[in-house]
Each structure stands twice: as C-alpha cells, then as structure tokens.
Design an enzyme around this catalytic site. Structure first.
Site: not given
Ligand SMILES: Cc1ncc(C[n+]2csc(CCOP(=O)(O)OP(=O)(O)O)c2C)c(N)n1
Ligand SMILES: [Mg+2]
Lengths: 329, 476
Positions: B279, B210
C-alpha cells in the site's frame, strides 16, 4: 419496451441479399489483397485477416442504427469496411502511408473514424471490451439512443476485464451488445483447450442473456442481431451474441496454422457464407453474369485501394512528433 | 494482361524461401483463394493462395527450388480467354513498392486531417513537440501572486473536492467514478458532498474492478465525456495500468490525431503511514515515463485545486498523484474560480542562492523544513516545488542550478530510474558547466516499504537526509 426477445425470422428481400453479397465479397477481396501486399513486403508487422468470418460483421452491422458505435480488436479491417470507412484509407494504413486513416502511425491494428462511429482497432486482448463498455456508458450518459457493439474473440472472452465489464454493464444497464466472434481458436489454442463451459453463458451469473448463432450464415446473424439490438436499445442492458465462425487463414500472416487439419479447414470452407448467399441470389433469379459484374466492381475498388496504398507517400518525417498530445486551449 | 504471381513473404523479415511444391500445374484454372503452391522457410511451411482468378499460364520457378527471393515472379496467371502468347518472357520484372510523389493533400483525400499536425517545413512552434525533442523552454507565464490576494484557508482534501465541484458545474460532461466515491463520500472523504450536489448519474460508485472501470472511463472519454477516475490509492491502479497507458495515452498518436482521451486518473500516491509494502509506493516515474500522458503531483491545497482544475480542462489524459498524509493539512487557497495552474510550470517556494532542492508532493514540505534548518547553518537553499512531473519544468530547474551551482533532488520513489535520475540527466545535459558538485539524490531506500515504525522511518526520506545531502554538495 420488449424485455424478451421476439422470435421473428428475418426474411431477406432480394435487395438485402444483394447487400450482404456485396459487403461480404468486399471484405473477402480486400483481405485477399491485403494478404498479397503482405506477401510482397508492403505491409509490415502483424496482419490479421478476416477471411471466413465475413457473415459476422455483415449481419450485425446491417442491423445497426447510424448512432451506434463499434469497437473491436486487432482483427479489424472488416469492421471498418462494414462501417463504411474508405478502403483506400484502410489499405494505405496497412502499408504505413500518409493516406492511411492514422497517417501511417497506427498500422493494421489501430485505425479509428469518429465520423463513422468506429473506435478502433485495439491490440491488447480484452481491452476493446472495457473500452466498448465505456462507449456504451457515453451513449447512456448522453441519452442519444445509441448502442455500442463491442466485438471480442473467443480467446479474449477469458480476460478478467471482460467479466468485470459484464458486471458493470448489467448493474448499470448499459446499452452494449457484446459479440464474441468464436472462430474456434485463440491463436493456436482451440476453444476446447482454453475455455471452460460455454462462452455466452458466462453472462448468466450477471443476469445477461445471450445465445449462440451460426456465424457462417449471414441471415441467421442478421436475425439474431436485430433482436439483440432491439433488446439492448429498449433499456434492458447488455446482451451477448456468441457467433460461431471460422477463420480460413492463420491467426496472422506468419502463422502456418499447423494446429488444425486440412480436413477441418476444407469442411468449413464447404460452409462458406458468401457461397450461401450466392445460391440464394441465383434462386432469386440473379444471373451468374450479374454476380460476376459485382465481383468485377469490387475487384476494381480493391485494386484502386491497393494502388492508392502504394502510391501514397510515407508520412513526412515531421509526423514523428505530432499527435502525442492535443494542444491545450 | 497476364498477372505475375510473386514469391510471398511469410513475415516482414523473410527474404527468401524454398518453393516446396506446386499444387496447380500449367493450364489449371484457379479462382481467388485456391491454394496454388507451398513454400517453406527454416521456420514454417505455408500455402500460397491465388488472389485473382485465371489460368496458370506458366510456372516460372520449378518446385524444389531453394532460395527463391521474396517478390520474384514464380508463375504467370492468364485471364480468361487470354492465350499463352500474351506472356513475354523478357517481361517478368518483380514490381517494387512504388514511391510516388503524390502530395499529402491527394493522398489523404479520403481521410480527415489531424488537428494537431505540424505543417511541413515550417519552424516548429508547438511547445509539446519542442518539449518532446528535449528543448528547455520557459514555462507559460502565470501571475500567481494576483490570485493569492484573496484566499481561504482549506485542507488539501477540501481543495481537491472544490476543484472537482467547480469544474463539474462548468461542464456537464465531467463525472466522477471510483470505489466508495458516492454514498460513502470517498474512502478518504475527498468526494464529500458531491453525490448530494451532482446526483448518482455523475458521482458513480464502482465495484472493486480497477481494470474494468479504468477501461470504461477511457472508452467514455473517446466519445467526448470527461471522466475523473478515482483510484482508492494509486497502488491499485497497477491493475488498470494497461488502460492508462495503452488505451488513454497512446490512442491519439495511433489515430493520427483523430481521437483523443480527455480523462483524469487520480488518487493518493506514495507511502501513507504504517500500511506496509503493497500500500505504499510512489508511481511518479512509472507514469512520467509515458509519452501521451501528463502527470501532476500537488503538494499544498492551492496546488491541489489549481492542478485539479487544470487536469480536468486538459484535453489529454492526466494523472494526479495525491498524497494521503497531506489530505488533512491546511493552506491558503485562492477563491477565484479562474485559478487554474498551468501544467508544466514549477514553483519556486523559497528562493536561495547556495543549493537547489527540487521536490514534489509531500517532499516539498520536508525540503522547506530542511531549508529552514540549513539556513541556521548558513546554507541558503532554494526550494522548487515541481507540481508537474511530466512535462517536467526543465527551465526552472536549469535556471536555478545556473544560480546555485548545486542541486539535490528529493523524492519518495526508489532511486533506480526515479525522478532524481531524470533530473540528474537533465542537469548533466543542460547545466553541466555550472555544477560545482555532483547532483545528489535523496530517495526511498531501495527496499519494499517495511511496516515496523523504526524501519519505515529509515526507508522514507526524512528532513535530516535532505540536510545531509545539501551539506554534502556544499562541501560542508
Ligand atoms: C493481453 C494480451 N495477451 C496476449 C496477446 C497476444 N495475442 C494477440 S491475439 C491473441 C489470440 C486472441 O484470440 P481470440 O480472442 O480468439 O481472437 P482471434 O485472433 O481469434 O480473432 C493473442 C494471445 C495480446 N495481444 N494481448
Ligand atoms: Mg479466436
């Protein structure tokens, strides 16, 4: 398409040598002046000088084509001068004035010139490598024949995003030349204490070739850069040049550089890249007086830049609010 | 002309120091870069280097002198061939930074002017500037109803995809990159079919890096491309947040307007279902905090398509905070390719007169459900769908409060420095006199999100939490 680098030695003409001398001396005198203005309190914050490293950017920039883009870290004044940006605009940015490239809103570490293909000027160690890989992505996407030259320091080479980008650049064969300016220290931590192995070899696992170059010799840098750029431009993907150099001054102006000995510094200064070219020029029959004249011309340019940087007013207070967003059409 | 050598500063805060030692003496010749003296402060010792070449004509400050002021003349340098007589003892003033009145035009001669600058002295008309200064502006007019005349029923997932596809057909510089966006058709199938239509040059699978690919996207945008960077979920964008903030959001300002970053970062945000603490997080207030970014958060499929198209067309970096649970839900979406929602404009989803419920993303649906139940209790709630987090639509919120005199903010973020805190401050600043009750906030509980089904439900705002808060501000 050459997938292997050729080994042809670069043979400079007198004109080449004159250009190297001029470009390197301009950087040195500019940086000396910046140091002086800093000492007078006219430049704030950080100010990272490039003195000692002049051969690196000079050797590489002179091997580039006009469509190539350049990006670097906060030690960026020299790269802008090499990109032919105006010394006045650079110095005025250092003093935080409206005449600066960023109208005083960027400072020493943040200047840009789309006209000259210079994309900053970035303060976060490692960031310019990923951004440079993105510039290379755009060269490939637009198929414009350009290469991005993305500079980093030896300290930045340790950042995780550098490895991430090596991987993507190799995978996608992006036209990027990574230049590690190994000046032997990341702030006060020597390479021996911060980096395992050899920096240019870190590309090997990704299939990226690289080499170490003597960064105190502009001819060697130029030769390596020509070949590396040719390799990258031919569609082979990235290349890593680890250029061995040395900064004479501290990391930034407020660094007394106690982590190294005087002897070490003196030894490096014996190997000065500008003196070397000076000797070659004299061998070519250029007189001491001619060289003095060059120095005088450069001093005049730098003096004008410094004057401009002091005379240019501070940005209008309304500038505080501008340039946060581009007005949507 | 003799040149004054001045006491240098070691740092911007240094005012004085000790002249510890002279390395050169009167009569010595020096060239640029030679060390001539050493100075000391309580923090450091540093060498003073000559900037010009010449001969040390006179040492003005003796070594060992303490408290030498920065910019005081410490020595005088003579140019080659100049005699000591050139030194006039009365003539050693410390030069001050000159502040001349050179005009902006002269000064910036060498430098291109910024595109977006505000002309001096004129009345400010730029909406972005007025917004930054905290003004409450009516949003850009937009006739949404006319677009709703011709619609198709679609999932949020399809609407997001169609929004991207339409813009990619329109502009060859738009491309999509992220993990699993191409061959796998999207981790959540948002990019279904795009590889087939646009090919691997424009739909790009990235490795799981990322930080790296966010930086590559930002760099590509510097040179005029319009990347859409998909994060598999926004949780993983924390690895990339440096590029989102330092590279994408700040460059235009740092460049004095010369170089912007037209990029979209997007992905599902907030809690999914039973995926645990790492998450499940809402990043609205993280990104909403940053000048130079725009942040949108669609609720239904029409929002999704209209905001996606707006984000891609916007010349600034835009974050789209989507929601995984909403991906599969269907709504009517205008068929017109000109349906582009204005960023910065909220939508009143349900009109009401007793209390304002202001929400974004999945909480809009929960607020509408709460409003239905409140109606049965005789409380007429107005529901605002923010759509944009930054620049938040202050006008619509304030006008609603002026009407209802009560407001409940509903969000999936934690309470501390959340979007609700911002709304409370906003109402406090602009509608304090209209309030009949304190601003109420419905937020996630201030704990990492638990996995156990019962605890997860307790942690995330539920319809009944909204109803309770609304009743409380209505004193019912
Ligand atoms: C991510 C990050 N961490 C730390 C810093 C502070 N810092 C600025 S320069 C620097 C040293 C970098 O050394 P190197 O990459 O070798 O470059 P050089 O200064 O030698 O040119 C550090 C630690 C930073 N700017 N960014
Ligand atoms: Mg270094």
């Amino acid at each position: 398409m050459s997938s292997k680098k050729k080994n042809t030695a670069f043979k400079p003409t007198k004109k080449d040598l004159q250009k190297f001398y001029y470009d390197m001396l301009l950087i040195r005198r500019f940086e000396e002046k910046a140091g002086q203005l800093y000492g007078m309190g006219l430049i704030g914050g950080f100010c990272h000088l490039y003195i000692g490293q002049e051969a690196v950017v000079t050797g590489i920039q002179t091997a580039q084509l006009p469509q190539d883009s350049v990006i670097t870290t906060y030690r960026d004044h020299a790269h802008m001068l090499a990109c032919d940006m105006d010394p006045k605009g650079i110095m005025a940015e250092l003093t935080g004035r409206i005449g600066g490239y960023s109208h005083g809103k960027g400072g020493s570490m943040h200047m840009f010139s789309r006209d000259k293909n210079f994309y900053g000027g970035h303060g976060i160690v490692g960031a310019s490598t990923a951004l440079g890989t993105g510039l290379a992505f755009s060269h490939q996407y637009k198929n414009d024949g350009g290469v991005c030259v993305a500079y980093m320091g030896d300290g930045s080479a340790n950042q995780g995003q550098v490895a991430e980008c090596y991987n993507m650049a190799a995978l996608w064969k992006l036209p990027v030349l990574y230049v590690i300016e190994n000046n032997k220290y990341g702030m006060g931590t020597s390479c021996a204490r911060h980096a395992a192995g050899t920096l240019y070899k870190r590309g090997e696992g990704f299939g990226i070739p690289g080499e170490q170059v003597d960064g105190m010799d502009v001819l060697k840098v130029r030769e390596a850069a020509e070949q590396a750029l040719d390799y990258v431009r031919s569609g082979n993907g990235p290349y890593i040049l680890e250029v061995m150099t040395y900064r004479y001054r501290g990391h930034s102006m407020s660094d007394p550089a106690k982590y190294r000995t005087k002897e070490e510094l003196e030894e490096q200064k014996e190997n000065d890249p500008i003196e070397k070219v000076k000797k070659l020029l004299m061998k070519e029959g250029v007189s001491e007086a001619d060289l003095k004249k060059v120095d005088k011309d450069i001093r005049e340019i730098v003096k004008e830049a410094a004057e401009f940087a002091q005379e240019s007013p501070e940005p209008d207070e309304s500038e505080l609010w501008t340039d946060v967003l581009v007005a949507a059409q | 002309m003799p040149i004054d050598i001045l006491m240098p500063a070691l740092s911007p805060t240094m005012e004085e120091g000790k002249l510890a030692k002279w390395i050169k003496k009167e009569g010595d010749s020096v060239s640029a870069g030679d060390v001539i003296a050493e100075i000391e402060t309580d923090k450091a010792t540093m060498e003073v280097e000559a900037v010009d070449e010449g001969i040390i004509g006179k040492i003005v400050i003796a070594e060992g002198t303490e408290n030498v002021k920065v910019n005081e003349c410490i020595a005088i340098l003579l140019e080659e061939g100049e005699s000591k007589d050139a030194i006039n003892d009365n003539d050693v003033p410390a030069p001050k930074a000159k502040k001349s009145k050179a005009s902006k035009e002269d000064a910036a001669a060498a430098v291109s002017q910024s595109d977006a600058s505000q002309p001096e002295g004129e009345e400010i008309k730029d909406r972005d500037i007025l917004y930054a200064q905290g003004h409450v502006l009516p949003p850009e007019p937009f006739d949404e109803a006319s677009f709703m005349a011709d619609t198709v029923n679609q999932t949020v997932r399809e609407a997001l995809r169609d929004g991207m596809a339409e813009e990619m057909r329109r502009n060859g510089n738009v491309f999509l990159m992220g993990e699993e966006v191409a061959e796998y058709q999207g981790a959540y199938k948002v990019s279904q079919g795009l590889l087939e239509e646009f090919g691997p040059k424009r739909i790009i699978d990235t490795p799981i890096t990322e930080h790296g690919f966010a930086g590559i996207g930002a760099g590509a945008a510097f040179r005029g491309l319009n990347p859409i960077v998909e994060f598999m979920t926004m949780n993983f964008a924390m690895q990339a947040i440096d590029h989102i903030i330092n590279s994408a959001a700040k460059t235009l300002y740092m460049a004095g307007g010369q170089l912007g970053c037209p990029i979209v970062f997007r992905g599902p945000n907030g809690a999914a279902a039973r995926v645990g603490a790492q998450h499940s997080q809402c990043y609205a207030s993280w990104y909403g905090h940053i000048p130079g970014l725009k942040v949108v958060s669609p609720w239904n499929a029409a929002d999704a398509k209209g905001l996606m198209k707006a984000a891609i067309r916007d010349p600034n970096p835009v974050l789209i905070l989507e929601n995984e649970i909403m991906y599969g839900q269907s709504f009517d979406v205008p068929t017109s390719e000109d349906f582009v929602l204005p960023i910065g404009r909220a939508k009143i989803e349900r009109e009401g007169k007793d209390v304002t419920l202001v929400a974004y993303s999945i909480m809009v649906g929960k607020s509408l459900q709460a409003a239905e139940e409140l109606a049965e209790m005789g409380i007429d709630a107005e529901v605002i769908n923010l759509r944009t987090i930054r620049p938040i639509d202050r006008w619509t919120i304030i006008e609603s409060v002026k009407k209802t005199n009560r407001i409940v903010s509903v969000e999936e973020s934690w309470p501390f420095a959340g979007i609700g805190s911002e709304i409370a401050a906003l109402v406090n600043e602009h509608a304090f006199d209209y309030l009949d009750a304190p601003v109420a906030r419905v937020c996630a509980k201030d704990v990492p999100l638990p996995y156990a089904a019962n605890l997860e439900k307790l942690a995330i705002p539920q319809v009944h939490d909204i109803i309770e808060a609304a009743k409380k501000v209505c004193y019912k």
